[in-house]
Write an enzyme that holds these catalytic residues in place. Structure first.
Site, PDB file in Angstrom:
ATOM      1  N   MET A  30       0.367  -0.749  -0.392  1.00 11.51           N
ATOM      2  CA  MET A  30       0.329   0.088   0.328  1.00 11.51           C
ATOM      3  C   MET A  30       0.683   1.385   0.066  1.00 11.51           C
ATOM      4  O   MET A  30       0.612   2.133   0.129  1.00 11.51           O
ATOM      5  CB  MET A  30      -0.842   0.531   1.366  1.00 11.51           C
ATOM      6  N   LEU A  33       6.460   2.843   1.152  1.00  9.24           N
ATOM      7  CA  LEU A  33       7.582   2.371   1.628  1.00  9.24           C
ATOM      8  C   LEU A  33       8.403   2.311   2.844  1.00  9.24           C
ATOM      9  O   LEU A  33       9.126   3.421   3.103  1.00  9.24           O
ATOM     10  CB  LEU A  33       8.005   1.537   0.528  1.00  9.24           C
ATOM     11  N   HIS A  34       8.647   1.518   3.789  1.00  8.43           N
ATOM     12  CA  HIS A  34       9.962   1.606   4.230  1.00  8.43           C
ATOM     13  C   HIS A  34      11.033  -0.214   3.793  1.00  8.43           C
ATOM     14  O   HIS A  34      10.605  -0.793   3.430  1.00  8.43           O
ATOM     15  CB  HIS A  34       9.580   1.320   5.966  1.00  8.43           C
ATOM     16  N   GLY A  36      10.939  -3.080   6.119  1.00 13.56           N
ATOM     17  CA  GLY A  36       9.900  -4.153   5.038  1.00 13.56           C
ATOM     18  C   GLY A  36       9.685  -4.400   4.014  1.00 13.56           C
ATOM     19  O   GLY A  36      10.027  -5.747   3.539  1.00 13.56           O
ATOM     20  N   HIS A  37       8.846  -3.438   3.205  1.00 16.02           N
ATOM     21  CA  HIS A  37       8.654  -3.533   2.242  1.00 16.02           C
ATOM     22  C   HIS A  37       9.831  -4.053   1.330  1.00 16.02           C
ATOM     23  O   HIS A  37      10.078  -5.183   0.559  1.00 16.02           O
ATOM     24  CB  HIS A  37       8.179  -1.974   1.615  1.00 16.02           C
ATOM     25  N   GLN A  61     -10.180  -2.836   1.638  1.00 16.92           N
ATOM     26  CA  GLN A  61     -10.058  -3.208   2.754  1.00 16.92           C
ATOM     27  C   GLN A  61      -9.792  -2.414   3.905  1.00 16.92           C
ATOM     28  O   GLN A  61      -9.219  -3.114   5.431  1.00 16.92           O
ATOM     29  CB  GLN A  61      -8.677  -3.863   2.511  1.00 16.92           C
ATOM     30  N   GLY A 147       4.950 -10.351   4.086  1.00 20.33           N
ATOM     31  CA  GLY A 147       5.591  -9.805   4.974  1.00 20.33           C
ATOM     32  C   GLY A 147       4.763 -11.070   6.023  1.00 20.33           C
ATOM     33  O   GLY A 147       3.521 -10.974   6.021  1.00 20.33           O
ATOM     34  N   SER A 186       3.993   1.146   8.432  1.00 22.38           N
ATOM     35  CA  SER A 186       3.924   2.740   7.614  1.00 22.38           C
ATOM     36  C   SER A 186       2.615   3.634   8.875  1.00 22.38           C
ATOM     37  O   SER A 186       3.278   4.758   8.812  1.00 22.38           O
ATOM     38  CB  SER A 186       2.733   2.604   6.029  1.00 22.38           C
ATOM     39  N   ARG A 187       2.295   3.057   8.987  1.00 25.26           N
ATOM     40  CA  ARG A 187       1.698   3.755  10.271  1.00 25.26           C
ATOM     41  C   ARG A 187       2.218   3.788  10.843  1.00 25.26           C
ATOM     42  O   ARG A 187       1.894   4.643  12.230  1.00 25.26           O
ATOM     43  CB  ARG A 187       0.278   2.607  10.926  1.00 25.26           C
TER      44      ARG A 187
HETATM   45  P1  AMP Z   1       1.263  -2.896   3.417  1.00 19.73           P
HETATM   46  O1  AMP Z   1       2.276  -1.952   2.494  1.00 19.73           O
HETATM   47  O2  AMP Z   1       1.265  -2.709   5.371  1.00 19.73           O
HETATM   48  O3  AMP Z   1       0.261  -3.817   2.610  1.00 19.73           O
HETATM   49  O4  AMP Z   1       2.679  -4.404   3.675  1.00 19.73           O
HETATM   50  C1  AMP Z   1       2.571  -4.438   2.233  1.00 19.73           C
HETATM   51  C2  AMP Z   1       3.483  -5.724   2.615  1.00 19.73           C
HETATM   52  O5  AMP Z   1       4.611  -5.753   3.121  1.00 19.73           O
HETATM   53  C3  AMP Z   1       2.865  -7.080   3.379  1.00 19.73           C
HETATM   54  O6  AMP Z   1       3.275  -8.475   2.758  1.00 19.73           O
HETATM   55  C4  AMP Z   1       3.589  -6.619   4.879  1.00 19.73           C
HETATM   56  O7  AMP Z   1       3.244  -7.768   5.972  1.00 19.73           O
HETATM   57  C5  AMP Z   1       4.649  -6.303   4.466  1.00 19.73           C
HETATM   58  N1  AMP Z   1       5.481  -5.600   5.755  1.00 19.73           N
HETATM   59  C6  AMP Z   1       5.012  -4.022   5.656  1.00 19.73           C
HETATM   60  N2  AMP Z   1       6.060  -4.307   7.264  1.00 19.73           N
HETATM   61  C7  AMP Z   1       6.899  -5.344   7.577  1.00 19.73           C
HETATM   62  C8  AMP Z   1       7.488  -5.965   7.759  1.00 19.73           C
HETATM   63  N3  AMP Z   1       8.272  -4.810   9.171  1.00 19.73           N
HETATM   64  N4  AMP Z   1       8.538  -6.560   8.080  1.00 19.73           N
HETATM   65  C9  AMP Z   1       8.364  -7.569   6.903  1.00 19.73           C
HETATM   66  N5  AMP Z   1       7.274  -7.274   5.788  1.00 19.73           N
HETATM   67  C10 AMP Z   1       6.664  -6.180   5.990  1.00 19.73           C
END
Ligand code: AMP
Length: 285
Positions: A30, A33-34, A36-37, A61, A147, A186-187
């Site tokens: 979404m 990006l950090h 984790g992404h 969602q 993730g 992201s939050r």
């Molecule tokens: P989001 O943008 O929050 O929908 O996340 C996109 C993808 O990145 C999802 O598969 C998340 O599980 C993964 N993700 C988000 N935060 C992390 C994190 N800290 N470590 C690993 N994967 C992450």
């Protein structure tokens, strides 16, 4: 690296890659990006010839009272992260591109989505399954990367792919944390200074539960109560749930003897954060 906004523009690019015999990885996000992404994108780049990152704040969602309108966005920075990680393309559609005004078809699931986050977010996983299903049809990846941070989402997507015969490998990737243990999200951008400090209680409470399990405790209720007790020491924290569930079925367990998922959701001020760990189980140590 290209930024593509429409399905019509994206399809011929994917077809061209396919005609060259190239493999395709997809990383659904979404945006905002950090690291984790980025870890997902780097992993996808290492396993595929071409990698598509979708960057789309998916309205279906979000519940009516959730943070859709305030969700952080920064396409320019996201594009730089994707480029640096080696992605081939960012797919960044507008909501109208993904959902026709009279769109009325959804993908949903009978089990796995009722507990944990599904309890307080009853339509969330319907939105997740629908958008991921659409992205799978649009991008037709060989592999898709998710993730472990969103452990329930990962289990739900694995089940959807199995049940609907997508023939796509789902690759789960470990949680990436800040140096002090807070799971990247992201939050986290919503957190004020005091809240940022208070948010550490998620990781420290889980660490306490994990230590109990590692030291041989198998009574899920005791571990759950210890995690809850620690969370409740933080005045800025309001617990949504603390659950120990079977890692695959996501059904609550009494004993941590098979692989389990310990998952929590906690409000820090107005911000709802999630975190978890998995434990392999086994006989009492
Ligand atoms: P989001 O943008 O929050 O929908 O996340 C996109 C993808 O990145 C999802 O598969 C998340 O599980 C993964 N993700 C988000 N935060 C992390 C994190 N800290 N470590 C690993 N994967 C992450």
């Amino acid at each position: 690296m290209q930024i593509i906004k429409t399905v019509e523009e994206l399809r011929p690019i994917i077809q061209e890659w396919r005609s060259q015999g190239l493999s395709v990885g997809l990383v659904p996000t979404m945006g905002y990006l950090h690291a984790g992404h980025k870890s997902l994108i780097v992993k996808a780049v290492s396993e595929n010839d071409r990698v598509v990152v979708s960057d789309f704040v998916n309205p279906t969602q979000f519940g009516a009272n959730e943070d859709l309108s305030t969700y952080p966005r920064d396409l320019e920075r996201d594009a730089a992260v994707c480029q640096e990680a080696g992605a081939s393309l960012v797919f960044h559609p507008e909501p109208e591109e993904m959902y026709a005004p009279d769109s009325c078809t959804f993908v949903d699931m009978d089990s796995l989505t009722k507990g944990l986050c599904g309890k307080s977010r009853p339509t969330h996983f319907r939105g997740v399954c629908t958008v991921v299903c659409k992205l799978f049809h649009i991008v037709t990846p060989d592999r898709a990367y998710f993730g472990q941070k969103d452990a329930q989402q990962l289990a739900v997507i694995r089940r959807m792919v199995r049940d609907l015969n997508f023939g796509i490998s789902i690759v789960g990737c470990p949680i990436v944390r800040e140096a002090d243990g807070l799971a990247m999200s992201s939050r986290n951008a919503y957190l004020g200074e005091e809240e940022r400090k208070a948010a550490l209680i998620l990781h420290s409470s889980l660490a306490l539960g994990e230590k109990m399990l590692e030291e041989g405790e198998r009574d899920a209720r005791k571990v759950r109560e210890a995690i809850l007790g620690r969370l409740n020491t933080e005045p800025l924290a309001r617990v949504d749930y603390v659950e120990l569930v079977d890692a695959e079925s996501l059904e609550p367990v009494e004993k941590a003897e098979k692989p389990i998922l310990a998952a929590i959701a906690v409000y820090i001020g107005q911000t709802r954060l999630i975190d978890n760990f998995t434990f392999a189980g086994g006989q009492q140590g």
